[in-house]
Scaffold this active site. Structure first.
Site, PDB file in Angstrom:
ATOM      1  N   MET A  90     -11.310  -6.214   5.332  1.00  0.00           N
ATOM      2  CA  MET A  90     -10.563  -5.206   6.102  1.00  0.00           C
ATOM      3  C   MET A  90     -10.341  -5.719   7.523  1.00  0.00           C
ATOM      4  SD  MET A  90      -9.921  -2.604   4.145  1.00  0.00           S
ATOM      5  CE  MET A  90      -9.158  -1.633   5.435  1.00  0.00           C
ATOM      6  N   GLY A 146       1.212  -1.996   4.219  1.00  0.00           N
ATOM      7  CA  GLY A 146       1.746  -0.641   4.089  1.00  0.00           C
ATOM      8  C   GLY A 146       2.990  -0.473   4.930  1.00  0.00           C
ATOM      9  N   SER A 157       0.840  -1.199   0.000  1.00  0.00           N
ATOM     10  CA  SER A 157       0.000   0.000   0.000  1.00  0.00           C
ATOM     11  C   SER A 157       0.871   1.244   0.000  1.00  0.00           C
ATOM     12  CB  SER A 157      -0.900   0.010   1.243  1.00  0.00           C
ATOM     13  OG  SER A 157      -1.350   1.331   1.478  1.00  0.00           O
ATOM     14  N   MET A 162     -12.132   3.966  -1.001  1.00  0.00           N
ATOM     15  CA  MET A 162     -12.818   4.185   0.280  1.00  0.00           C
ATOM     16  C   MET A 162     -13.537   5.524   0.154  1.00  0.00           C
ATOM     17  SD  MET A 162      -9.778   2.766   2.668  1.00  0.00           S
ATOM     18  CE  MET A 162      -8.623   2.942   1.324  1.00  0.00           C
ATOM     19  N   MET A 172      -9.138   7.805  -0.621  1.00  0.00           N
ATOM     20  CA  MET A 172     -10.040   8.198   0.485  1.00  0.00           C
ATOM     21  C   MET A 172     -10.589   9.595   0.226  1.00  0.00           C
ATOM     22  SD  MET A 172      -7.893   6.893   3.769  1.00  0.00           S
ATOM     23  CE  MET A 172      -6.945   5.355   3.715  1.00  0.00           C
ATOM     24  N   GLY A 224      -0.852   1.686   9.463  1.00  0.00           N
ATOM     25  CA  GLY A 224      -0.171   1.556  10.747  1.00  0.00           C
ATOM     26  C   GLY A 224      -1.065   1.189  11.921  1.00  0.00           C
ATOM     27  N   HIS A 278      -8.126   0.680  -4.253  1.00  0.00           N
ATOM     28  CA  HIS A 278      -9.056   0.447  -3.148  1.00  0.00           C
ATOM     29  C   HIS A 278      -9.805   1.751  -2.885  1.00  0.00           C
ATOM     30  CE1 HIS A 278      -9.406  -0.617   1.456  1.00  0.00           C
ATOM     31  NE2 HIS A 278     -10.586  -0.541   0.855  1.00  0.00           N
ATOM     32  N   ASP A 302      -4.681   3.424  -2.114  1.00  0.00           N
ATOM     33  CA  ASP A 302      -5.800   3.712  -1.210  1.00  0.00           C
ATOM     34  C   ASP A 302      -6.375   5.085  -1.512  1.00  0.00           C
ATOM     35  OD1 ASP A 302      -5.979   1.429   0.615  1.00  0.00           O
ATOM     36  OD2 ASP A 302      -3.932   1.976   1.168  1.00  0.00           O
ATOM     37  N   ASP A 362      -6.429  -6.634   4.294  1.00  0.00           N
ATOM     38  CA  ASP A 362      -5.814  -5.298   4.339  1.00  0.00           C
ATOM     39  C   ASP A 362      -5.963  -4.722   5.739  1.00  0.00           C
ATOM     40  OD1 ASP A 362      -4.922  -2.729   3.764  1.00  0.00           O
ATOM     41  OD2 ASP A 362      -6.611  -2.218   2.445  1.00  0.00           O
ATOM     42  N   GLY A 363      -4.806  -4.392   6.329  1.00  0.00           N
ATOM     43  CA  GLY A 363      -4.812  -3.717   7.637  1.00  0.00           C
ATOM     44  C   GLY A 363      -4.017  -4.484   8.672  1.00  0.00           C
ATOM     45  N   GLY A 364      -2.883  -3.899   9.073  1.00  0.00           N
ATOM     46  CA  GLY A 364      -2.080  -4.503  10.144  1.00  0.00           C
ATOM     47  C   GLY A 364      -1.389  -5.792   9.756  1.00  0.00           C
ATOM     48  N   GLY A 377      -9.046   3.870   6.765  1.00  0.00           N
ATOM     49  CA  GLY A 377      -8.765   5.293   6.973  1.00  0.00           C
ATOM     50  C   GLY A 377      -7.296   5.615   7.172  1.00  0.00           C
ATOM     51  N   PHE A 378      -6.572   4.699   7.797  1.00  0.00           N
ATOM     52  CA  PHE A 378      -5.178   5.011   8.126  1.00  0.00           C
ATOM     53  C   PHE A 378      -4.321   3.753   8.049  1.00  0.00           C
ATOM     54  CE2 PHE A 378      -7.993   7.959  10.200  1.00  0.00           C
ATOM     55  CZ  PHE A 378      -7.423   9.191   9.885  1.00  0.00           C
ATOM     56  N   HIS A 412      -0.976  -1.351  -4.347  1.00  0.00           N
ATOM     57  CA  HIS A 412      -2.274  -1.031  -3.743  1.00  0.00           C
ATOM     58  C   HIS A 412      -2.382   0.482  -3.534  1.00  0.00           C
ATOM     59  CE1 HIS A 412      -5.764  -2.221  -1.204  1.00  0.00           C
ATOM     60  NE2 HIS A 412      -5.409  -1.231  -0.408  1.00  0.00           N
TER      61      HIS A 412
END
Ligand code: DX5
Ligand code: ZN
Length: 215
Positions: A139, A196, A9, A69, A38, A147, A67, A36, A174-176, A144-145, A34
């Site tokens: 997700m 990311g 990402s 959002m 937003m 990290g 992606h 993102d 996606d995420g963490g 939104g963010f 990827h």
């Protein structure tokens, strides 16, 4: 042996050097990139849009995995595809009664369609669309963010989707994502991992990507 796809990402990259950042992760073993998008409405953050996709299209042949959002995705899908997106993933929470329309718009332009689901949205909301798309994006943080910390409960949707539709081309998460959470997701059936911070903030991006592929 693993054929998992890594989609770094760019949200965690150095945007002042976007081209070299992208080429660096491609050279380190990533297959997709990827992006993102937003809008400050669907999520409480604003990132990049159509011009960035268009610019990246000029510097790489890799899959541009967009992606969205954003609210009202149906208004922007065509422009993102014209800019060079290969995969468009929109959120079921944003497409509402236009979900079928969004899928059709993407498929009619011969691109890959993905549908994404936030951690707190019931999985039942997407079952009726799974056979129509190329990818479901689960997700594992609130969008939104970058990290943020991986939410194990949200990841349980992966195995449910895999059981419901074993032939689905891609289950993306996606995420963490890091080497530990990647392992959990792969065991549940994910075959495409977005990361990311884990990749872009690592000291050695090749080692980071390999660690996601290997686990
Ligand atoms: C979050 C984005 C993610 C994010 C991932 O809303 O969709 O793609 O950039 O970042 P990490 O891997 O750092 O959680
Ligand atoms: Zn994302």
């Amino acid at each position: 042996m693993s054929d998992v796809i890594i989609s770094p990402s760019i949200l965690s990259c150095d945007f002042a050097n976007l081209e070299s950042e992208v080429l660096s992760v491609m050279g380190a073993g990533a297959k997709w990139i990827h992006i993102d998008v937003m809008d400050g409405h669907f999520v409480p953050n604003i990132t990049v849009g159509i011009p960035v996709v268009k610019s990246l299209r000029k510097v790489t042949n890799s899959i541009l995995d967009v992606h969205l959002m954003i609210e009202n995705p149906e208004k922007y899908i065509e422009s993102f595809i014209q800019a060079g997106a290969d995969m468009i993933t929109f959120h079921i929470e944003a497409s509402k009664d236009k979900t079928l329309k969004c899928i059709k718009m993407i498929k009619d332009m011969d691109k890959m369609a993905g549908i994404s689901i936030k951690p707190k949205t019931p999985i039942d909301d997407i079952y009726q669309f799974i056979e129509l798309v190329d990818m479901v994006l689960v997700m594992t943080v609130e969008p939104g963010f970058s990290g943020q910390i991986f939410m194990p409960k949200a990841a349980q949707k992966i195995s449910k989707i895999k059981n419901y539709c074993p032939n689905l081309k891609y289950i993306q998460v996606d995420g963490g994502i890091n080497d530990k959470t990647a392992k959990i997701c792969k065991q549940m059936g994910a075959n495409c991992l977005v990361a990311g911070n884990y990749i872009f903030k690592s000291n050695n991006r090749k080692t980071a990507i390999e660690s996601l592929i290997r686990v």
